[in-house]
Design a protein around this motif. Structure first.
Motif, short mmCIF file in Angstrom:
data_model
loop_
_atom_site.label_atom_id
_atom_site.label_comp_id
_atom_site.label_asym_id
_atom_site.label_seq_id
_atom_site.Cartn_x
_atom_site.Cartn_y
_atom_site.Cartn_z
N THR A 1 -3.18 -14.45 14.78
CA THR A 1 -2.08 -14.74 13.90
C THR A 1 -2.66 -16.33 12.99
OG1 THR A 1 -0.49 -15.41 15.05
CG2 THR A 1 -0.53 -13.74 14.57
N ASN B 1 0.30 -17.68 11.97
CA ASN B 1 1.96 -18.97 11.21
C ASN B 1 1.94 -19.06 13.37
OD1 ASN B 1 4.51 -19.59 11.87
ND2 ASN B 1 4.87 -18.78 10.32
N SER C 1 1.61 -12.23 9.26
CA SER C 1 1.26 -13.51 9.36
C SER C 1 1.38 -13.31 7.58
CB SER C 1 0.45 -14.30 9.56
OG SER C 1 0.18 -14.27 10.80
N GLU D 1 5.13 -12.58 4.94
CA GLU D 1 5.61 -12.85 5.41
C GLU D 1 7.39 -12.11 4.90
OE1 GLU D 1 5.71 -17.24 5.35
OE2 GLU D 1 3.38 -17.11 6.16
#
Length: 167
Positions: free
Chosen positions: A70, A72, A26, A29
């Motif tokens: 996380t 995302n 996360s 990326e």
């Protein structure tokens, strides 16, 4: 499936390592897929050390923790639907199917089902188009990933596992 305290501690350390990879996916990326693959290798180590049942419990714990830790939530779908589960599926396919051709066919079917599930789940949150060349590239990347996973697990069994004193 009762474990000794040393085994429980070892699983805890492996789960911590797994979550470091998941959380870093996360944060960094650009390397999400590589970090999810590394997290899946930790699940593969659990398969080697403790077997399929313990690995499935470990996978479930890593998915729950990963979902909550996380940033995302859409990206974690990739780990839940493919990377973490593939370590267990690979073990099952290779343990119960003797023919290499049928093993690869089963692995490809598993990958494509996972890919379709990921696509339709992610489409609920994000709209994007999927082209034929993306699917072809995904198939090639999967075969490379499967080979690299096999090499890693074999190296772990031959070089690392004998040096770990768990008894």
């Amino acid at each position: 499936m009762l474990l000794k305290s040393k085994d429980t501690a070892y699983l805890g350390v492996l789960l911590g390592l797994n979550q470091i990879f998941v959380i870093l996916s996360s944060v960094i990326e650009t390397n999400t897929i590589i970090l999810f693959a590394a997290a899946a290798l930790v699940v593969g180590i659990v398969v080697v050390e403790f077997g399929g049942k313990s690995a499935f419990v470990f996978y479930a714990a890593s998915c729950m923790l990963g979902f909550f830790l996380t940033f995302n939530k859409v990206e974690i779908i990739t780990y839940i639907m493919f990377f973490g589960l593939y370590s267990i599926a690979k073990h099952i396919f290779e343990a119960f199917i003797k023919s290499k051709k049928i093993q690869y066919a089963a692995k490809l079917v598993f990958f494509n089902i996972s890919l379709a599930a990921m696509y339709f789940t992610v489409r609920l949150f994000i709209s994007f188009n999927l082209y034929w060349w993306m699917l072809a590239a995904a198939q090639a990347a999967f075969l490379i990933y499967d080979y690299a996973f096999t090499v890693f697990i074999n190296q772990y069994i031959e070089k690392v596992k004998p040096k770990i004193k768990r008894n």
